[in-house]
Design a protein around this motif. Structure first.
Motif, PDB file in Angstrom:
ATOM      1  N   GLU A  62       0.871  -1.185   0.000  1.00 22.15           N
ATOM      2  CA  GLU A  62       0.000   0.000   0.000  1.00 22.15           C
ATOM      3  C   GLU A  62       0.902   1.227   0.000  1.00 22.15           C
ATOM      4  O   GLU A  62       1.070   1.899   1.020  1.00 22.15           O
ATOM      5  N   TYR A  63       1.500   1.537  -1.114  1.00 28.75           N
ATOM      6  CA  TYR A  63       2.488   2.621  -1.174  1.00 28.75           C
ATOM      7  C   TYR A  63       1.832   3.991  -1.052  1.00 28.75           C
ATOM      8  O   TYR A  63       2.401   4.914  -0.478  1.00 28.75           O
ATOM      9  N   GLY A 107      -1.076   4.497   0.416  1.00 29.27           N
ATOM     10  CA  GLY A 107      -1.993   4.478   1.551  1.00 29.27           C
ATOM     11  C   GLY A 107      -3.392   4.099   1.115  1.00 29.27           C
ATOM     12  O   GLY A 107      -4.067   3.327   1.776  1.00 29.27           O
ATOM     13  N   ASP A 108      -3.855   4.631  -0.026  1.00 29.51           N
ATOM     14  CA  ASP A 108      -5.229   4.404  -0.486  1.00 29.51           C
ATOM     15  C   ASP A 108      -5.339   3.309  -1.547  1.00 29.51           C
ATOM     16  O   ASP A 108      -6.422   3.063  -2.067  1.00 29.51           O
ATOM     17  N   HIS A 109      -4.218   2.729  -1.915  1.00 29.11           N
ATOM     18  CA  HIS A 109      -4.251   1.728  -2.983  1.00 29.11           C
ATOM     19  C   HIS A 109      -3.378   0.538  -2.608  1.00 29.11           C
ATOM     20  O   HIS A 109      -2.413   0.689  -1.866  1.00 29.11           O
ATOM     21  N   THR A 110      -3.700  -0.585  -3.204  1.00 28.94           N
ATOM     22  CA  THR A 110      -2.765  -1.706  -3.186  1.00 28.94           C
ATOM     23  C   THR A 110      -2.132  -1.800  -4.577  1.00 28.94           C
ATOM     24  O   THR A 110      -2.845  -1.845  -5.585  1.00 28.94           O
ATOM     25  N   SER A 111      -0.813  -1.791  -4.598  1.00 31.87           N
ATOM     26  CA  SER A 111      -0.068  -1.912  -5.863  1.00 31.87           C
ATOM     27  C   SER A 111       0.673  -3.235  -5.891  1.00 31.87           C
ATOM     28  O   SER A 111       1.160  -3.700  -4.856  1.00 31.87           O
ATOM     29  N   TYR A 112       0.754  -3.818  -7.050  1.00 34.81           N
ATOM     30  CA  TYR A 112       1.683  -4.937  -7.215  1.00 34.81           C
ATOM     31  C   TYR A 112       2.189  -4.962  -8.644  1.00 34.81           C
ATOM     32  O   TYR A 112       1.700  -4.230  -9.506  1.00 34.81           O
ATOM     33  N   ASP A 133      -7.776   0.623  -6.098  1.00 30.39           N
ATOM     34  CA  ASP A 133      -8.288   1.590  -5.120  1.00 30.39           C
ATOM     35  C   ASP A 133      -8.817   0.821  -3.910  1.00 30.39           C
ATOM     36  O   ASP A 133      -9.547  -0.162  -4.051  1.00 30.39           O
ATOM     37  N   ASN A 134      -8.446   1.264  -2.721  1.00 33.23           N
ATOM     38  CA  ASN A 134      -8.941   0.603  -1.504  1.00 33.23           C
ATOM     39  C   ASN A 134      -9.979   1.434  -0.758  1.00 33.23           C
ATOM     40  O   ASN A 134     -10.428   1.029   0.312  1.00 33.23           O
ATOM     41  N   THR A 135     -10.345   2.640  -1.263  1.00 36.66           N
ATOM     42  CA  THR A 135     -11.198   3.541  -0.478  1.00 36.66           C
ATOM     43  C   THR A 135     -12.676   3.389  -0.797  1.00 36.66           C
ATOM     44  O   THR A 135     -13.528   3.686   0.037  1.00 36.66           O
ATOM     45  N   ALA A 136     -12.996   2.989  -2.016  1.00 38.24           N
ATOM     46  CA  ALA A 136     -14.384   2.936  -2.477  1.00 38.24           C
ATOM     47  C   ALA A 136     -15.070   4.292  -2.347  1.00 38.24           C
ATOM     48  O   ALA A 136     -16.287   4.388  -2.116  1.00 38.24           O
ATOM     49  N   VAL A 137     -14.314   5.371  -2.458  1.00 38.78           N
ATOM     50  CA  VAL A 137     -14.862   6.729  -2.360  1.00 38.78           C
ATOM     51  C   VAL A 137     -15.069   7.265  -3.770  1.00 38.78           C
ATOM     52  O   VAL A 137     -14.187   7.141  -4.622  1.00 38.78           O
ATOM     53  N   ALA A 138     -16.256   7.872  -4.022  1.00 35.62           N
ATOM     54  CA  ALA A 138     -16.538   8.372  -5.374  1.00 35.62           C
ATOM     55  C   ALA A 138     -15.704   9.606  -5.702  1.00 35.62           C
ATOM     56  O   ALA A 138     -15.109   9.719  -6.776  1.00 35.62           O
TER      57      ALA A 138
END
Ligand code: NAD
Length: 504
Positions: A137-138, A140-145, A487-492
């Motif tokens: 989670e570089y 903070g709001d996302h998971t990257s790979y 995206d890990n926030t699910a915010v519009a």
């Protein structure tokens, strides 16, 4: 000379290998492979033209979906079987390679063939270790790979000096990583690339994963490099042709890997073991009759050892037994062709005007006269800017020059356009360490010259090209890296959207 290896019989169906079978080339032009030891014809075959290249690329493209979707374990199993099949054909491979190149059988039996089998085993293991470097989670709001993916159809072009090993170095990392491939060997030396591809099929590697087109550089080579369905070009050959290949590949925006010429220095400091350095220089200069991109070609010897080194090296060269590659007791075979032999001889003949030919400098007489032979040759006292010091001769010729201070030695070693390999000979750990840091080459040996190993990379600096063969580093050439971001926030309305609309 069918008893050496029955090439005409084995390739009566043609010298193209497309979608798992031999076919005849359709260029309308034939080529004859000649045994350089005897001048006798070995195989006459139809060269590949544009249609054959297109058919091979189409076969590779069709095979890509299935092969790239195979699991690493499945590809690994196939490569393990491939290594076993190659081991079963070891003697055939050695004889075919000796026949078309003029290499002594002891070289092909002890170096080319076992090296190729070991490479195959290495990539069988490495196929299961392809990894992306990071996941997390570089932001903070996302998971990257990172996904490491094959590139697609690879188009490879190989030279004539180590046809089997060059085919292996190109094909194995490409297919281990899930690509499919079309390889064009040099038209002089197609036999072992074809045997290698046949062995892949025998091992159960699907049709179309490995294809061979045997044609000229201008016709088949440029068609392959410029082909729109080829995603990557990997080329091993001379720097001059590499520049042309780069131009054609760049026009179609391809991934490019270039393994080019060399002019390797051998730097002998005054504390070196003279006997070890002289032995290393002769073996390093003469392996494969000097037709080796990493061969020792320029020996720089610190002044106190210079004359003794020249004398000892010349004496050792005179013990090397030049002869028929298939005869027991032969150390050195002919060059690959009479054209190559005459090219080497012309370098030496011009050097007589400005340097000292200490030994060799001519073709052997008597029964070897019909072959493309040239005696081991030592040239001393050439100027640093002369052509025998600066240009790739690609024959059994070593040039020796003196140097004084350590700074001068390192500077001279670096003073050619090439940077493929180098060696330093010393018992002083500080001198050795300095040489490894300051010599600009893709490989620096200390107190040896030539050995290679599957686990370690091979590739050039400077005009010797870029990219690596062998080892896991070769996967950097044959894969592309994809960043995947969730995206890990699910915010519009995400915070960063304010750069485009709204204030908060
Ligand atoms: P080369 O450059 O003449 O030919 C190499 C290959 O390129 C051949 O298959 C040839 O048919 C093809 N070719 C020629 N013209 C072409 C074109 N216009 N487009 C596409 N392909 C073309 O080299 P060579 O004489 O076969 O081999 C000797 C050279 O290879 C030496 O310079 C040697 O140093 C180099 N080499 C380098 C390495 C390395 O790892 N860096 C290894 C082996 C050989």
């Amino acid at each position: 000379m069918q008893d050496r290896f029955p090439a005409q019989e084995r390739f009566s169906d043609g010298a193209q290998y497309i979608a798992g079978r031999l076919t005849k080339g359709t260029s309308g032009v034939t080529h004859t492979v000649v045994d350089p030891a005897t001048g006798e014809d070995v195989l006459t075959y139809e060269l590949a033209g544009a249609d054959d290249v297109d058919a091979a690329v189409a076969a590779a493209r069709a095979a890509f979906a299935g092969w790239s979707a195979a699991t690493p374990g499945e590809r690994s199993d196939a490569l393990h079987r491939f290594a076993a099949v190659l081991a079963g054909h070891a003697e055939d491979l050695a004889r075919a390679e000796s026949l078309q190149c003029g290499k002594p059988l002891k070289l092909t039996r002890e170096f080319d063939v076992p090296g190729t089998i070991d490479n195959t085993s290495f990539f069988a293991g490495a196929a299961r270790h392809l990894a992306g470097q990071s996941a997390g989670e570089y932001s903070g709001d996302h998971t990257s790979y990172v996904r490491r993916e094959p590139i697609g159809v690879v188009g490879s072009i190989a030279p004539w000096n180590y046809p089997l090993q060059m085919a292996a170095w190109k094909i194995l990392p490409a297919i281990a990583a899930g690509n499919t491939i079309v390889l064009k060997p040099a038209e002089l030396t197609p036999l072992t690339s074809l045997l290698f591809a046949q062995a892949a099929t025998e091992a159960g590697i699907p049709d179309g994963v490995v294809n061979i087109v045997t044609g000229t550089g201008r016709a088949a080579g440029e068609r392959l490099v410029g082909h729109p369905d080829v995603a990557m070009t990997s080329f091993t050959g001379s720097t001059a042709v590499g520049k042309r290949v780069a131009e054609v590949a760049t026009a179609t925006v391809k991934r490019l890997h270039l393994e080019l010429g060399g002019k390797a220095p051998l730097l002998v400091f005054d504390d070196a073991d003279l006997e070890a350095a002289a032995n290393g220089a002769v073996a390093g200069a003469l392996i494969n009759t000097g037709q080796d991109c990493t061969a020792a070609t320029r020996a720089y010897v610190q002044r106190p050892l210079y004359e003794a080194f020249v004398a000892r090296t010349a004496a050792l060269m005179e013990t090397v037994r030049v002869g028929d590659p298939f005869a027991p007791g032969t150390d050195l075979g002919p060059l690959v062709s009479h054209v190559q032999r005459d090219r080497v001889a012309s370098f030496v003949d011009r050097a007589r005007g400005y340097a000292r030919v200490v030994t060799g400098g001519e073709a052997p007489r008597g029964e070897l006269e019909k072959g493309a032979y040239y005696l081991p040759t030592l040239i001393a006292d050439a100027a640093q800017d002369s052509e025998v010091v600066q240009s790739e001769i690609f024959g059994p010729v070593l040039v020796v020059l003196p140097f004084d201070g350590d700074d001068e030695g390192v500077a001279l070693a670096n003073d050619t356009p090439y940077g493929l390999a180098a060696s330093a000979w010393t018992r002083d750990v500080f001198r050795a360490n300095r040489a490894t840091r300051e010599i600009k080459a893709g490989c620096v040996w200390i107190n040896d010259h030539i050995p290679i190993i599957s686990e370690m990379p091979h590739g050039g600096y400077k005009a010797s090209g870029f990219g690596k063969d062998m080892s896991v580093y070769s996967f950097d050439e044959y894969t592309q890296v994809k960043h995947v971001m969730f995206d890990n926030t699910a915010v519009a309305r995400k915070p960063w959207h304010r750069t485009v609309f709204g204030d908060s």
